[in-house]
Design a protein around this motif. Structure first.
Motif, mmCIF file in Angstrom:
data_model
loop_
_atom_site.group_PDB
_atom_site.id
_atom_site.type_symbol
_atom_site.label_atom_id
_atom_site.label_comp_id
_atom_site.label_asym_id
_atom_site.label_seq_id
_atom_site.Cartn_x
_atom_site.Cartn_y
_atom_site.Cartn_z
ATOM 1 N N SER A 71 -31.227 -91.010 8.670
ATOM 2 C CA SER A 71 -30.632 -90.013 9.266
ATOM 3 C C SER A 71 -28.976 -90.105 9.017
ATOM 4 O O SER A 71 -28.600 -91.212 8.960
ATOM 5 N N THR A 73 -26.958 -89.075 11.335
ATOM 6 C CA THR A 73 -26.521 -89.560 12.713
ATOM 7 C C THR A 73 -26.219 -91.169 12.748
ATOM 8 O O THR A 73 -25.096 -91.600 12.933
ATOM 9 N N GLU A 104 -24.926 -85.609 19.106
ATOM 10 C CA GLU A 104 -25.464 -86.824 18.987
ATOM 11 C C GLU A 104 -25.574 -87.528 20.318
ATOM 12 O O GLU A 104 -25.863 -88.531 20.394
ATOM 13 N N ARG A 234 -30.018 -102.961 12.798
ATOM 14 C CA ARG A 234 -29.688 -102.982 14.557
ATOM 15 C C ARG A 234 -30.141 -101.641 15.021
ATOM 16 O O ARG A 234 -30.524 -101.709 15.793
ATOM 17 N N PRO B 70 -39.080 -93.616 14.968
ATOM 18 C CA PRO B 70 -39.405 -94.106 13.617
ATOM 19 C C PRO B 70 -39.698 -95.486 13.473
ATOM 20 O O PRO B 70 -40.271 -96.046 12.479
ATOM 21 N N SER B 71 -39.164 -96.338 14.343
ATOM 22 C CA SER B 71 -39.315 -97.824 14.327
ATOM 23 C C SER B 71 -39.376 -98.443 15.744
ATOM 24 O O SER B 71 -39.095 -97.823 16.758
ATOM 25 N N THR B 73 -38.128 -101.382 16.510
ATOM 26 C CA THR B 73 -36.716 -101.900 16.777
ATOM 27 C C THR B 73 -36.036 -100.989 17.733
ATOM 28 O O THR B 73 -35.465 -101.118 18.541
ATOM 29 N N MET B 74 -36.094 -99.665 17.042
ATOM 30 C CA MET B 74 -35.291 -98.700 18.035
ATOM 31 C C MET B 74 -35.987 -98.440 19.419
ATOM 32 O O MET B 74 -35.304 -98.283 20.542
ATOM 33 N N GLN B 77 -35.298 -101.638 21.948
ATOM 34 C CA GLN B 77 -33.692 -101.637 22.418
ATOM 35 C C GLN B 77 -33.828 -100.463 23.391
ATOM 36 O O GLN B 77 -33.105 -100.940 24.494
ATOM 37 N N GLU B 104 -33.735 -108.678 14.478
ATOM 38 C CA GLU B 104 -33.104 -107.367 14.579
ATOM 39 C C GLU B 104 -31.591 -107.499 14.564
ATOM 40 O O GLU B 104 -30.770 -106.431 15.054
ATOM 41 N N GLY B 107 -29.172 -106.428 17.474
ATOM 42 C CA GLY B 107 -28.782 -104.877 17.982
ATOM 43 C C GLY B 107 -28.687 -104.687 19.297
ATOM 44 O O GLY B 107 -27.895 -104.010 19.753
ATOM 45 N N TRP B 231 -31.870 -91.349 24.022
ATOM 46 C CA TRP B 231 -31.299 -92.573 23.299
ATOM 47 C C TRP B 231 -31.699 -92.562 21.769
ATOM 48 O O TRP B 231 -31.113 -93.030 20.964
ATOM 49 N N ARG B 233 -32.015 -89.909 19.965
ATOM 50 C CA ARG B 233 -30.971 -89.039 19.282
ATOM 51 C C ARG B 233 -29.783 -89.860 19.164
ATOM 52 O O ARG B 233 -29.156 -89.916 18.026
ATOM 53 N N ARG B 234 -29.312 -90.705 19.992
ATOM 54 C CA ARG B 234 -28.064 -91.438 19.963
ATOM 55 C C ARG B 234 -28.232 -92.439 18.618
ATOM 56 O O ARG B 234 -27.352 -92.832 17.857
ATOM 57 N N HIS B 235 -29.335 -93.034 18.684
ATOM 58 C CA HIS B 235 -29.634 -94.091 17.466
ATOM 59 C C HIS B 235 -29.712 -93.437 16.189
ATOM 60 O O HIS B 235 -29.573 -94.309 15.254
ATOM 61 N N GLY B 236 -30.031 -91.992 16.076
ATOM 62 C CA GLY B 236 -30.365 -91.612 14.720
ATOM 63 C C GLY B 236 -31.297 -91.715 14.379
ATOM 64 O O GLY B 236 -32.076 -91.552 13.263
ATOM 65 N N GLY B 237 -32.616 -91.653 15.350
ATOM 66 C CA GLY B 237 -33.963 -91.591 15.315
ATOM 67 C C GLY B 237 -34.568 -90.241 15.529
ATOM 68 O O GLY B 237 -35.880 -90.161 15.329
#
Lengths: 364, 364
Positions: A71, A73, A104, A234, B70-71, B73-74, B77, B104, B107, B231, B233-237
């Motif tokens: 993304s 973002t 975001e 990360r 998506p992952s 890892t995301m 965290q 990771e 992260g 979160w 959204r914040r991570h870009g996921g």
């Protein structure tokens, strides 16, 4: 109620002035149809599928390297973080309606502890004076071309050049939010590489004018992009396989990157139709890309009801939703694509004639 | 050189003891083949495709809600960040070989400022004593079932229950890294919901035993999962479309979730074969899931050369790579799946007889 009915009427319409078509599974199926099923997945950022595409887009943007991200973002927060870390200044500057500021959930602040300085009035694009006038030291300035939330407006090319020169002199990195970069090339009459040359880092998206499924590219120098891969991991964006997005991005990039002038011409033609209607105006009045905003100077429920009637009578859908701006104003965003060209010109004319008549009627 | 030759010989072998098959585009094509192309994409976390799947997995895990990421890892965290924020204690505890600690790029520390306390010796799983002995206050304890980096070992179920009780008493949240949760159900003889009931939040993966393309689920109570979406959204996921991963996850989940006992039986059978060879041992000696680690007590180059010969003579591939542990030891990870069952038993026996002979020969 009106909202759902408007969306239904829009979906039922034979034609649409918006975009490339429905966001359905066929978008993926078409992109994969001709590919060899034996082709190997990318693996955590490596492998032919991802490496070839990254190299191809880096070439198109005239940058040393490019990294595919799930993304924008993620890509943009990471770009800003890298520039802040390099300068050891956790501060950047961008437009008040920047994607990072309003869409975001404050990821930039909450994940990276970066403070944004808002530049320029929210109703206009950033000019040289705004940048020169910045009081705090910043690591990076982000420019969005076109500025989506104000209808996709653009600064003049000379302004971009002047801002770029200023930033380089002052040791401020310049980052391009180029989600719709290819869409503005016809207006500027420049190549992507020429524009990107003014910036230290560039993000582009594959599901706006390109019409892919999702995904983004972050491009820049090699040291920068290598660092971005560490941050991608990360963030949880270094997926074992990103090929569903990469392959569709590549497929639709090839199909549409050279059609941006047609989308741009379509947008200008369409904006003129809107501006010919009583109580409708577009922002900008004359589009500078494939996008613009439409303002109806009437109450939302009235507009919805009229639009539904127009779609039903003409078979041409304009939008599936309108957003209330005030009690007697509502608006929506237009992005032209493949679908606009398939509407017979006569049909388009009839549609706007009817829309204009109905608005006049209602206004009495 | 030896490495590339080993990988090539492995790819050329008719059979493989590993996994479900190649990670190629057919994995996606098969999952999408029977689906209606008119089906609408999910949109930023909404829509039938994502909502239905989230509800289905929440049901399987016995949790109130589930969110597709998506992952892992995301997802993980974010889970830890939420529990830290709630308690206002930026500290968690996990195993020294936890995914967050070694895969990771830090992260958790760099994005969330969370300090991890490493619990237990890295060669064994976490026991009740380790948790009771924690000196610092922590917001959350993460347990990984099975503990992948030590061959996929598991604590006894009673230990899990005791740790869960202790954490609830002490106000410590318990998070499950269940990347391979379904894979351990046959050993425990429990349902996913029974195990998840011991935890406040749970992550599962779709490209290990399930064999999807990528993607993860984070499950828990409604307030927790709602917070996780912010979160995400914040991570870009929070991608506009996650359906390429969701549809494949769903397709292979249905196909394989009830075959985990067969993969488990296969792993036990296979480990016995390995342990019957001179100078080979497995960790654990008797697998407790579909995975284990194989240790060759010989130099890496020697093992590579022998494996290549064995693949060529038998047509059975064991692995495409081995990792050097020390000058005279190397190892790799086995995960059994659909492919193991397709190998004729006689062929398997011949393969290990030959491997054993060659190792004995080389050892003289």
């Amino acid at each position: 109620m009106g909202e759902n009915r408007l969306l239904e009427a829009y979906k039922d319409a034979l034609y649409s002035i918006q975009g490339h078509g429905k966001r359905n599974l066929d978008v993926l199926k078409e992109a994969f149809a001709q590919l060899d099923g034996e082709m190997e997945s990318d693996m955590y950022g490596s492998g032919k599928i991802i490496e070839d595409f990254q190299q191809k887009v880096a070439g198109s943007l005239g940058k040393e390297r490019a990294v595919f991200f799930p993304s924008g973002t993620m890509a943009q927060q990471i770009a800003l973080r890298i520039w802040c870390d390099h300068k050891e200044v956790p501060r950047v500057a961008y437009h008040p309606l920047c994607h990072l500021e309003i869409h975001e959930e404050d990821g930039l602040k909450k994940l990276h502890g970066i403070e944004p300085i808002l530049v320029a009035n929210k109703d206009r694009v950033i000019g040289l004076g705004d940048v020169v006038g910045l009081k705090d030291d910043i690591a990076c300035l982000l420019l969005e071309l076109p500025q989506r939330e104000i209808g996709g407006q653009l600064p003049e090319y000379e302004t971009l050049e002047a801002i770029s020169r200023f930033c380089r002199d002052k040791g401020i990195k310049l980052h391009l939010d180029g989600a719709r970069l290819y869409e503005v090339l016809p207006y500027y009459g420049k190549s992507a590489a020429e524009i990107c040359d003014l910036f230290d880092s560039v993000y582009i998206s594959f599901y706006k004018g390109i019409g892919g499924i999702a995904g983004a590219i972050l491009a820049g120098g090699e040291a920068f992009t290598e660092e971005s891969k560490v941050w991608k991991r990360r963030h949880g964006g270094d997926l074992i396989s990103l090929y569903p997005y990469i392959i569709s991005a590549d497929y639709y990039f090839d199909q549409r990157v050279n059609k941006m002038d047609r989308y741009y011409e379509g947008a200008k033609e369409l904006a003129a139709h809107f501006n010919g209607c009583e109580g409708i105006s577009t922002l900008p009045e004359k589009p500078v890309s494939n996008m613009f905003h439409v303002f109806f100077h009437y109450p939302k429920t009235m507009v919805e009801s009229i639009l539904i009637d127009v779609y039903k009578e003409t078979g041409v859908g304009l939008t599936g939703y309108v957003k209330e701006v005030s009690e007697d104003e509502c608006a929506y965003e237009v992005s032209t694509g493949d679908q606009f060209e398939s509407i017979p010109k006569e049909k388009l004319k009839t549609t706007f004639t009817l829309l204009n008549e109905k608005l006049k009627q209602a206004n009495k």
